[in-house]
Design a protein around this motif. Structure first.
Motif: not given
Lengths: 206, 164
Positions: A50, A70, A154-155, A157-165, A191-192
């Motif tokens: 990130f 989006r 950073s906005y 990247l939120v979806q990625y925050g749940e699964m890693g850095d 991610p999906d």
């Protein structure tokens, strides 16, 4: 849950091509708008911590103009079109004849013009991708921001925050007249979404 | 020691500062820059919180600094190890903006306000008073926290520099 660390080299190549086709189409759109040739750099596909994402556009505190969309549909994600202030000035001048004074706030008219240009380019980026993959990818209404790159990106990247850095992003850069106009596209698929993109393009995973 | 060392706190990261160090984190958008301070022991801590709750975590190994509900306990623990006392702790925070406004969108777009709410709930659980906060809005912030004065310096493009 996709395992990001395990992307194969050829899978990254596929994503690079995805960025190439999307941005190529967008660059053509810009070139038509400006009535000038627009060059494109080879897209970069990288799994970035990130912290380093904003470094692609000059660091977290670099002031940029960004159009954010989006992506909705089969392979959702976030799409950013980012330009620095000198490029914004140049686009405004060449395209709509507005003369922006350095250091002043952007008027509603100027922001709206930039927003629309970003929208046109993002639209061409996505439609090229949708054609290629036969997946439905429709952009949301675009939103515009003029702020620090770190705060803006950073906005996405939120979806990625749940699964890693770190996040996987496809970065395409284009230039007009060598350096005077530089723009960046960042496609950050959710991610999906990777599995769906690969499947649509006939890449067999494991 | 007149020279103040600058300690950078990255995204989804936390750190503590002693002996006059300055803690700094850049480009806060929807993330929250939360600081804790023990004015007697002069121990300062800062966390760059990205998400409100670790319940949604899908990662195998949780990065505790990323979520409000895990970052605050970890930060407290590290500060206490350096001589800070929970009873003397006070908090400040900045960030939690909504960078892009969309109408009629779900929770993921309200991430900034949710981060702020979650931090406030946690602080209340620990009975840590919030001295001041500069949160919300639609703009990015860079913050610096001084471990001597306990002042939080906030820089933004739209509003310049201010101290809280």
């Amino acid at each position: 849950m996709p395992k990001f660390k395990s992307f194969e080299a050829f899978e990254l190549d596929v994503l690079r091509e995805v960025g190439n086709i999307g941005a190529g189409n967008a660059a053509t759109a810009l070139s038509k708008l400006l009535d000038k040739p627009v060059d494109m750099a080879v897209p970069k596909v990288s799994l970035l911590p990130f912290e380093e994402v904003a470094d692609c556009v000059g660091g977290a505190e670099q002031i940029v103009l960004a159009v954010f969309l989006r992506v909705e549909g089969d392979a959702p994600g976030n799409l950013f079109f980012i330009i620095d202030e000198p490029s914004a000035k140049r686009i405004l001048n060449q395209l709509v004849g507005l003369d922006h004074t350095d250091g002043e706030e952007y008027s509603e008219m100027e922001l709206s013009a930039l927003n629309e240009i970003g929208n046109i380019m993002a639209g061409s980026y996505l439609s090229a991708l949708a054609d290629l993959t036969k997946l439905s990818m429709s952009p949301s209404v675009p939103a515009m921001a003029h702020d620090m790159a770190g705060a803006i990106l950073s906005y996405g990247l939120v979806q990625y925050g749940e699964m890693g850095d770190s996040a996987l992003l496809i970065e395409s850069k284009f230039l007009e007249d060598r350096q005077s106009l530089e723009g960046h596209f960042f496609l950050i698929p959710d991610p999906d979404s990777f599995v769906k993109i690969f499947k649509a393009l006939g890449v067999v995973q494991e | 020691m007149t020279e103040q060392t600058l300690i950078k706190v990255g995204m989804a990261d936390l750190n503590i500062g002693l002996a006059g160090a300055i803690l700094k984190t850049t480009g806060l958008g929807s993330c929250v820059g939360l600081t804790l301070f023990d004015p007697v022991a002069k121990v300062a801590g800062m966390a760059h919180v990205m998400l409100p709750s670790s319940e949604i975590a899908r990662e195998a190994q949780i990065n505790a600094a990323k979520y409000a509900d895990t970052a605050i306990p970890l930060l407290l623990q590290r500060m206490e190890n350096s001589g800070a006392k929970l009873l003397r702790m006070e908090a400040k925070m900045a960030g939690g903006a909504q960078m892009f406004a969309f109408s009629g969108q779900g929770d993921s777009l309200r991430i900034g306000p949710r981060n702020v709410e979650s931090c406030l709930v946690l602080l209340q659980q620990y009975r840590i008073p919030v001295r001041s906060q500069d949160t919300g809005g639609n703009f990015g912030r860079t913050v610096e926290f001084d471990s001597i004065s306990g002042m939080l310096l906030i820089r933004s493009m739209q509003h310049g520099v201010k101290e809280i």
